[in-house]
Design a protein around this motif. Structure first.
Motif, PDB file in Angstrom:
ATOM      1  N   ARG A  51       5.545  12.143  13.777  1.00  0.00           N
ATOM      2  CA  ARG A  51       6.278  11.057  13.306  1.00  0.00           C
ATOM      3  C   ARG A  51       5.624   9.678  13.773  1.00  0.00           C
ATOM      4  O   ARG A  51       5.814   8.493  13.293  1.00  0.00           O
ATOM      5  N   SER A  52       4.911   9.643  14.907  1.00  0.00           N
ATOM      6  CA  SER A  52       4.470   8.457  15.278  1.00  0.00           C
ATOM      7  C   SER A  52       2.943   8.152  14.539  1.00  0.00           C
ATOM      8  O   SER A  52       2.348   7.055  14.838  1.00  0.00           O
ATOM      9  N   ILE A  53       2.681   8.800  13.722  1.00  0.00           N
ATOM     10  CA  ILE A  53       1.451   8.778  12.921  1.00  0.00           C
ATOM     11  C   ILE A  53       1.656   8.095  11.596  1.00  0.00           C
ATOM     12  O   ILE A  53       2.169   9.059  10.847  1.00  0.00           O
ATOM     13  N   ILE A  54       0.972   7.301  11.202  1.00  0.00           N
ATOM     14  CA  ILE A  54       1.053   6.883   9.654  1.00  0.00           C
ATOM     15  C   ILE A  54      -0.437   6.767   8.928  1.00  0.00           C
ATOM     16  O   ILE A  54      -1.294   6.295   9.531  1.00  0.00           O
ATOM     17  N   VAL A  55      -0.244   7.296   7.835  1.00  0.00           N
ATOM     18  CA  VAL A  55      -1.442   7.528   7.016  1.00  0.00           C
ATOM     19  C   VAL A  55      -1.676   6.189   5.809  1.00  0.00           C
ATOM     20  O   VAL A  55      -0.299   6.541   5.061  1.00  0.00           O
ATOM     21  N   ALA A 101      -5.611   2.531   1.674  1.00  0.00           N
ATOM     22  CA  ALA A 101      -6.792   2.090   2.503  1.00  0.00           C
ATOM     23  C   ALA A 101      -7.539   3.052   2.977  1.00  0.00           C
ATOM     24  O   ALA A 101      -8.654   2.957   3.992  1.00  0.00           O
ATOM     25  N   GLY A 102      -7.122   4.263   3.107  1.00  0.00           N
ATOM     26  CA  GLY A 102      -7.820   5.531   3.798  1.00  0.00           C
ATOM     27  C   GLY A 102      -7.954   5.451   5.328  1.00  0.00           C
ATOM     28  O   GLY A 102      -8.668   5.772   5.871  1.00  0.00           O
ATOM     29  N   LYS A 103      -6.779   4.783   5.958  1.00  0.00           N
ATOM     30  CA  LYS A 103      -6.803   4.686   7.327  1.00  0.00           C
ATOM     31  C   LYS A 103      -5.346   5.470   7.807  1.00  0.00           C
ATOM     32  O   LYS A 103      -4.498   5.523   7.359  1.00  0.00           O
ATOM     33  N   VAL A 104      -5.753   5.708   9.103  1.00  0.00           N
ATOM     34  CA  VAL A 104      -4.508   6.423  10.128  1.00  0.00           C
ATOM     35  C   VAL A 104      -4.418   5.491  11.196  1.00  0.00           C
ATOM     36  O   VAL A 104      -5.280   5.033  11.929  1.00  0.00           O
ATOM     37  N   ALA A 105      -3.045   5.360  11.371  1.00  0.00           N
ATOM     38  CA  ALA A 105      -2.765   4.517  12.714  1.00  0.00           C
ATOM     39  C   ALA A 105      -1.507   5.031  13.202  1.00  0.00           C
ATOM     40  O   ALA A 105      -0.653   5.918  12.760  1.00  0.00           O
ATOM     41  N   LYS A 106      -1.319   4.625  14.645  1.00  0.00           N
ATOM     42  CA  LYS A 106      -0.253   4.997  15.522  1.00  0.00           C
ATOM     43  C   LYS A 106       0.709   3.917  15.602  1.00  0.00           C
ATOM     44  O   LYS A 106       0.430   3.020  15.902  1.00  0.00           O
ATOM     45  N   LEU A 107       1.840   4.485  15.492  1.00  0.00           N
ATOM     46  CA  LEU A 107       2.991   3.291  15.677  1.00  0.00           C
ATOM     47  C   LEU A 107       3.242   2.903  17.005  1.00  0.00           C
ATOM     48  O   LEU A 107       3.068   3.763  17.898  1.00  0.00           O
ATOM     49  N   ASP A 108       3.444   1.485  17.053  1.00  0.00           N
ATOM     50  CA  ASP A 108       3.803   0.999  18.644  1.00  0.00           C
ATOM     51  C   ASP A 108       5.208   1.647  18.963  1.00  0.00           C
ATOM     52  O   ASP A 108       6.133   1.776  18.141  1.00  0.00           O
ATOM     53  N   ARG A 109       5.328   2.112  20.293  1.00  0.00           N
ATOM     54  CA  ARG A 109       6.715   2.429  20.622  1.00  0.00           C
ATOM     55  C   ARG A 109       7.037   1.681  21.973  1.00  0.00           C
ATOM     56  O   ARG A 109       6.201   1.071  22.535  1.00  0.00           O
ATOM     57  N   HIS A 154       0.935  -1.355   0.083  1.00  0.00           N
ATOM     58  CA  HIS A 154       0.060   0.014   0.038  1.00  0.00           C
ATOM     59  C   HIS A 154       1.050   1.251  -0.064  1.00  0.00           C
ATOM     60  O   HIS A 154       2.109   1.154   0.438  1.00  0.00           O
ATOM     61  N   ARG A 155       0.477   2.518  -0.453  1.00  0.00           N
ATOM     62  CA  ARG A 155       0.987   3.505  -0.492  1.00  0.00           C
ATOM     63  C   ARG A 155       0.692   4.288   1.035  1.00  0.00           C
ATOM     64  O   ARG A 155      -0.298   4.797   1.358  1.00  0.00           O
ATOM     65  N   CYS A 156       1.943   4.209   1.708  1.00  0.00           N
ATOM     66  CA  CYS A 156       1.744   5.030   2.967  1.00  0.00           C
ATOM     67  C   CYS A 156       2.649   6.018   3.376  1.00  0.00           C
ATOM     68  O   CYS A 156       3.654   6.127   2.861  1.00  0.00           O
ATOM     69  N   VAL A 157       2.130   6.891   4.132  1.00  0.00           N
ATOM     70  CA  VAL A 157       3.037   8.236   4.187  1.00  0.00           C
ATOM     71  C   VAL A 157       3.134   8.519   5.753  1.00  0.00           C
ATOM     72  O   VAL A 157       2.442   8.556   6.676  1.00  0.00           O
ATOM     73  N   ARG A 158       4.375   8.971   6.139  1.00  0.00           N
ATOM     74  CA  ARG A 158       4.699   9.638   7.377  1.00  0.00           C
ATOM     75  C   ARG A 158       4.802  11.268   7.300  1.00  0.00           C
ATOM     76  O   ARG A 158       5.659  11.578   6.388  1.00  0.00           O
ATOM     77  N   LEU A 159       4.121  12.123   7.805  1.00  0.00           N
ATOM     78  CA  LEU A 159       3.977  13.441   7.358  1.00  0.00           C
ATOM     79  C   LEU A 159       4.946  14.089   8.356  1.00  0.00           C
ATOM     80  O   LEU A 159       5.116  13.809   9.530  1.00  0.00           O
ATOM     81  N   PHE A 160       5.467  15.294   7.827  1.00  0.00           N
ATOM     82  CA  PHE A 160       6.117  16.228   8.636  1.00  0.00           C
ATOM     83  C   PHE A 160       5.612  17.583   8.441  1.00  0.00           C
ATOM     84  O   PHE A 160       6.008  18.300   7.681  1.00  0.00           O
ATOM     85  N   PRO A 161       4.595  17.872   9.326  1.00  0.00           N
ATOM     86  CA  PRO A 161       3.709  19.000   8.990  1.00  0.00           C
ATOM     87  C   PRO A 161       4.533  20.206   9.697  1.00  0.00           C
ATOM     88  O   PRO A 161       4.947  20.224  10.813  1.00  0.00           O
ATOM     89  N   LYS A 162       4.465  21.386   8.987  1.00  0.00           N
ATOM     90  CA  LYS A 162       4.739  22.701   9.820  1.00  0.00           C
ATOM     91  C   LYS A 162       3.602  23.728   9.603  1.00  0.00           C
ATOM     92  O   LYS A 162       3.052  23.806   8.635  1.00  0.00           O
ATOM     93  N   VAL A 163       3.479  24.416  10.705  1.00  0.00           N
ATOM     94  CA  VAL A 163       2.611  25.659  10.592  1.00  0.00           C
ATOM     95  C   VAL A 163       2.945  26.646   9.694  1.00  0.00           C
ATOM     96  O   VAL A 163       4.377  27.200   9.493  1.00  0.00           O
TER      97      VAL A 163
END
Length: 268
Positions: free
Chosen positions: A252-256, A260-268, A234-243
């Motif tokens: 960084r802990s969130i992957i989209v 699948a149109g889904k959002v998940a949080k990485l296990d740490r 699948h095509r998944c992305v980790r975002l680096f947003p800036k105001v």
């Protein structure tokens, strides 16, 4: 200085950049200032004549010349013009591809990624009269495939077509924006919105309020929740947003998962 926020998604990071593996490197380019015009009215001499500033040992400001108007067609190894890019995309996205493929927003038609000139030397020619060819890449979210088409801009024909699975080139601006839209709308986006409000005092409702970089995320065995196990296929992305005109927000802990149109949080 504003305190680092720990209670939301991550940290609102003050400064010019976040040192994160995989994020794009942004380089600020400072253009020269105003052209070194002679405001004294004494210009117009021969090219070899020294100006008064030069006689005093000072360095005259650089002159910024306006780029020549771009034609509708380049020659040889010239960069593709806007007209050529548009024509290459139209030639590559034929009726069948437009009707069968799906873009990142779930609409009919493939997601365009890049349009690149094929180096004339790759065809064994390097002259200015070499055929102009372009590689056009699309991502089809209907079956998670990368489609590459080589078009001849001289003849208007598609010369080669390739389809690959499991190949994840860099993300387009539209894909980063869609990932941000999904995150903002998801419960896991609550931290991002809270951090944004802390930084700006305003509500975050649209990707347009952020400057977005993104990196492709691939699944690593045991390193993520099961919902992300297909990342890479699948095509998944980790975002680096800036105001906009503000700090970076650590997401960084969130992957989209765009496929699948889904959002998940990485296990740490």
């Amino acid at each position: 200085m504003r305190k680092i926020v720990h209670r939301h998604l991550g940290k609102v990071v003050a400064g010019a950049a976040v040192a994160v593996a995989g994020t794009a490197v942004m380089v600020a380019i400072t253009l020269p200032g105003t052209a070194g015009a002679d405001e004294s009215g004494k210009g117009g001499g021969a090219a070899g004549a020294a100006a008064p500033a030069e006689q005093d040992g000072a360095v005259r400001p650089g002159v910024v010349r306006q780029a020549p108007a771009e034609g509708d067609r380049g020659r040889g190894g010239d960069p593709l013009t806007d007209d050529e890019i548009e024509r290459a995309e139209q030639l590559a996205a034929n009726r069948q591809l437009r009707s069968s493929a799906v873009n990142v927003e779930g609409e009919r038609g493939p997601q365009r990624l890049t349009v690149d000139l094929v180096d004339p030397e790759d065809d064994g020619t390097d002259g200015s009269d070499a055929p102009r060819r372009a590689d056009v890449t699309f991502y089809d979210y209907k079956n998670d495939s990368l489609v590459t088409k080589t078009v001849n801009l001289d003849t208007g024909k598609v010369e080669e077509t390739g389809t690959q699975h499991g190949v994840q080139p860099p993300l387009s601006r539209a894909e980063n924006a869609e990932a941000a839209r999904l995150l903002i709308a998801d419960p896991l986006g609550a931290g991002l919105k809270a951090d944004y409000k802390d930084a700006t005092g305003k509500e975050l409702t649209s990707p347009d309020q952020l400057l977005l970089n993104g990196a492709v995320y691939r699944a690593t065995p045991g390193a993520q929740p099961a919902v992300l196990d297909r990342c890479g296929e699948h095509r998944c992305v980790r975002l680096f947003p800036k105001v906009v005109n503000g700090p970076w927000i650590d997401a960084r802990s969130i992957i989209v998962d765009l496929s699948a149109g889904k959002v998940a949080k990485l296990d740490r």
